[in-house]
Write an enzyme that holds these catalytic residues in place. Structure first.
Site, PDB file in Angstrom:
ATOM      1  N   ASP A  50      -2.262  -0.225 -11.564  1.00  0.00           N
ATOM      2  CA  ASP A  50      -1.441  -1.338 -11.072  1.00  0.00           C
ATOM      3  C   ASP A  50      -0.924  -2.174 -12.241  1.00  0.00           C
ATOM      4  O   ASP A  50      -1.705  -2.701 -13.029  1.00  0.00           O
ATOM      5  CB  ASP A  50      -2.256  -2.210 -10.119  1.00  0.00           C
ATOM      6  N   SER A  90       3.239  -5.409  -5.805  1.00  0.00           N
ATOM      7  CA  SER A  90       2.472  -4.189  -5.542  1.00  0.00           C
ATOM      8  C   SER A  90       2.610  -3.724  -4.104  1.00  0.00           C
ATOM      9  O   SER A  90       2.281  -2.580  -3.799  1.00  0.00           O
ATOM     10  CB  SER A  90       0.993  -4.421  -5.862  1.00  0.00           C
ATOM     11  N   THR A  92      -1.896  -2.459  -2.873  1.00  0.00           N
ATOM     12  CA  THR A  92      -1.786  -1.041  -3.194  1.00  0.00           C
ATOM     13  C   THR A  92      -2.617  -0.170  -2.252  1.00  0.00           C
ATOM     14  O   THR A  92      -2.069   0.740  -1.613  1.00  0.00           O
ATOM     15  CB  THR A  92      -2.162  -0.795  -4.666  1.00  0.00           C
ATOM     16  N   ASP A 127      -6.080  -5.266  -0.480  1.00  0.00           N
ATOM     17  CA  ASP A 127      -5.008  -5.652  -1.391  1.00  0.00           C
ATOM     18  C   ASP A 127      -3.840  -4.666  -1.256  1.00  0.00           C
ATOM     19  O   ASP A 127      -3.978  -3.573  -0.707  1.00  0.00           O
ATOM     20  CB  ASP A 127      -5.545  -5.683  -2.826  1.00  0.00           C
TER      21      ASP A 127
END
Lengths: 585, 148
Positions: free
Chosen positions: A134, A183, A244, A242
């Protein structure tokens, strides 16, 4: 055909009248969308104002929508929170490859978009592993190579596992709404093949305030389970909710919808899920919970047959049991700690959570469990703290987690070494604006740290000690260290040194919600105030819009070359898995 | 000229009140003393914290402004707050925050990297803020704040 001609004529007429059709009617999926044959998506037409039901018309290749798709769209005269009309048709599929012209009209103006529906060849890969560093930019990668392999006379003493792959490409990362992604929409491009907007996952971001009603596109998880009954794994060292990891299952306009995202993971049937973020699995009545309801998702996952582990030891024990086929590993209530703190400095939250597993072990165990499924698997692995540390300008921690990502890639390559049935892809989702300028040499005598920054031939080579068996240099506070600087930042004190007493906090909340330099670092010898070049509302560094590197190896990797849009990663995966082959639909 | 003097007097009065509260038997509670066990799947409040539930306490920390304009609370944290620019939700706060509801609404409480002392009545247990939906597990209500 006549309708198409009429639509074009109306478009030209509208243009002649000075109306901008693109602003007046919005069509999702967007113009030039590429859609996997047989995949599901929601069609939504947003009209500019309130229109009559009889005036709201949509055609596909000239045929009325209900004729073309065999179903009728729902007309909404006034959308929730918006004084305008819309047409919505959920779970559309288009089986036949080719170009589709979609034309919408409200009786006065016309908008048309074109979609490409694509098929794939037959299945070539049994498994796919997608690694995402990331926020990983080229500088992270170069620094990781220097620290893990060493370099003398311009030649590296080795390389990265993610370098040693057969194919490489550059990826463009821009989204529907901006040249800069976060992201959420960047990962969503990989897992759905559709562009989206900042903060959005698995949807086209519409105009209504409801974050869960936006037009959806099908995720890779849904596709491989529905079309090929494959297993799916998601491994991260951030919170599993989160952006991703969530992109593997989620449909929401707002990535911070953590409570619904936990439910989406549960409902997705994901087979292996590991990371942090336990606080959103606990009912709100449990101290430490961050859920806003009383649903106990730990209990729900357990009831659904998952082995639940919270420590490295439990992880290895559960994996050793051949009966473990579904695994939920929650190792931290929030984000896990990075490798520099876990293995070396014992900073961050390591003393509170000393039994967090390493990403490499999480990947090895995920591969072991997923391999017990008969129909192959898709595994997404995120080294998410590269981004979490790059935001606060803590490049040393970010680079150490880049090395960790690479060790995880090496473990995956080892797993597939004896078989040529697994496509491995390694990429980032966006970059951060950091670059390698040279070295900082304490041997240079000067009261000012900037005089110690060596550039060109004065940079020479850093003197980090050789990496240990796991690939990490045991010390970062050496006398000649890399000089890496960020290009965008809030006010902060530059110390020219690694932050050994815990992750860097460059700026803190000051008066009126503006961010001010954290004076904790003011008295570090040689520290200088760098006046920020971001708005004062920015607490940290931000993403940048440069291309990211994609490397790949295994069946299907041959398509990885040149410049690709980020949505092509999805296409490469579904092509390798044959998900758009006639038999798969 | 009068207004600043009044404001200064108000701040002074608040500070004196806080001192009075501290002097008047309010227990000092440290962040490190809030929990006796902090596990991945939940925490257990310490006997000290549990015993002080509903009683006046004084805590030291760093105070951040509310994220939303309609919020009537502030967040007290063990370290200065720096949050993710993209995901400003409760997910980005440290795990051991204390939510502070001031006794009278004011915007004078912003500490940046300067620690403050907060006096207030300790409340433990889940509570959703009515205006924002923000979930808190530890609160200081009817609170007053003064620079350390």
């Amino acid at each position: 055909m006549h309708s198409t001609i009429l639509a074009l004529a109306l478009t030209f007429a509208a243009l002649a009248l000075g109306v901008t059709p693109a602003d007046a009617i919005t069509i999702y999926p967007i113009d030039r969308a590429q859609i996997l044959a047989g995949s599901r998506f929601d069609l939504k037409i947003e009209f500019d104002g309130v229109v009559g039901a009889a005036d709201a018309k949509v055609t596909i290749d000239g045929a009325d929508l209900s004729t073309a798709l065999g179903r009728t769209a729902t007309f909404v005269e006034r959308e929730n929170g918006v004084a305008a009309s819309a047409l919505i048709l959920r779970d559309v599929t288009l089986a036949k490859p080719g170009r589709y012209a979609v034309v919408a009209s409200d009786g006065k103006i016309v908008r048309s978009v074109s979609w490409e529906v694509y098929a794939t060849g037959s299945r070539r890969a049994r498994n796919v592993i997608l690694f995402i560093g990331d926020g990983m930019a080229a500088a992270h990668r170069t620094a990781a190579r220097i620290l893990t392999a060493g370099i003398t006379e311009g030649k590296y003493h080795g390389g990265l596992a993610m370098d040693a792959m057969t194919n490489m490409a550059l990826l463009g990362t821009a989204g529907v709404d901006s040249i800069i992604t976060d992201s959420a929409n960047s990962a969503s491009a990989y897992t759905t093949g559709h562009k989206s907007s900042v903060n959005a996952l698995g949807v086209y971001a519409d105009r209504t305030p409801d974050t869960l009603d936006d037009p959806r596109v099908e995720t890779l998880t849904s596709l491989v389970k529905r079309a090929a009954n494959m297993a799916v794994g998601v491994v991260t060292n951030t919170e599993v909710e989160d952006a991703t990891p969530a992109a593997m299952v989620a449909h929401t306009r707002r990535r911070s919808d953590y409570d619904p995202i936990v439910g989406m993971f549960h409902d997705s049937g994901v087979d292996v899920l590991m990371g942090g973020g336990a606080a959103h699995f606990l009912p709100k009545s449990a101290p430490g919970s961050r859920r806003k309801d009383d649903v106990d998702y730990v209990a729900k996952f357990r009831a659904a047959g998952y082995s639940i582990v919270t420590t490295d030891r439990e992880l290895k024990s559960a994996t050793a049991d051949p009966a473990t086929r579904k695994l939920l590993g929650l190792f931290h209530p929030s984000n896990m700690d990075g490798v520099l703190d876990r293995k070396f400095l014992k900073q961050g939250t390591v003393t509170s959570f000393p039994e967090q597993p390493d990403l490499v072990d999480m990947v090895k165990t995920a591969l072991a469990v997923l391999s017990r499924h008969d129909n192959g698997f898709v595994l997404m692995v995120e080294s998410g703290l590269i981004d979490k540390y790059s935001h606060p300008l803590d490049w040393e921690r970010a680079v150490m987690d880049t090395i960790m990502l690479d060790r995880a890639v090496a473990a995956a390559k080892e797993f597939v070494a004896t078989r040529n049935d697994t496509l491995i892809l390694v990429t980032a989702d966006h970059t951060h604006g950091l670059s390698l300028a040279g070295t900082v040499d304490d041997a240079v005598k000067s009261p000012e740290m900037r005089d110690k920054v060596g550039v060109y031939e004065k940079a020479g080579f850093p003197n980090y000690p050789p990496a240990n068996d796991e690939g990490y240099p045991p010390r970062l506070d050496v006398s000649r260290r890399l000089a890496i600087f960020f290009s965008v930042f809030p006010d902060y004190y530059e110390t020219f040194r690694p932050k050994l007493d815990g992750p860097f906090v460059p700026a803190v909340v000051g008066p009126d919600k503006s961010y001010i330099a954290n004076d904790k670092y003011k008295d570090t010898p040689g520290a200088v105030l760098r006046v920020g070049n971001l708005p004062r509302s920015a607490p940290q560094g931000v993403h940048s819009g440069e291309d990211v590197v994609l490397t790949a190896t295994g069946p299907g990797a041959d398509r990885v070359r040149g410049f690709l849009d980020n949505t092509e990663v999805f296409r490469i995966i579904v092509d390798a898995l044959g998900l758009g082959a006639p038999a798969a639909q | 000229m009068i207004r600043p003097l009044r404001a200064a007097a108000g701040v002074l009065a608040a500070g004196l009140l806080a001192l009075a509260a501290a002097a008047g038997g309010a227990e000092r509670l440290r962040f490190a003393d809030l929990y006796q066990a902090s596990g991945v799947l939940g925490v257990k409040f310490s006997d000290l914290a549990a015993g002080l539930d509903g009683k006046p306490v004084v805590m030291r920390g760093f105070l951040a402004p509310p994220l939303k304009a309609e919020a009537a609370f502030f967040v007290l944290s063990q370290k200065p707050v720096s949050v993710c620019p993209f995901c400003q939700s409760d997910a980005d706060w440290p795990m051991d925050i204390v939510v502070v509801y001031p006794g009278s609404r004011t915007d004078a409480y912003r500490s940046g990297s300067t620690p403050v002392e907060v006096s207030g009545v300790l409340q433990l247990g889940a509570k959703l803020d009515a205006a924002t939906g923000f979930l808190s597990q530890i609160r200081l209500v009817d609170a007053t704040v003064r620079p350390e």
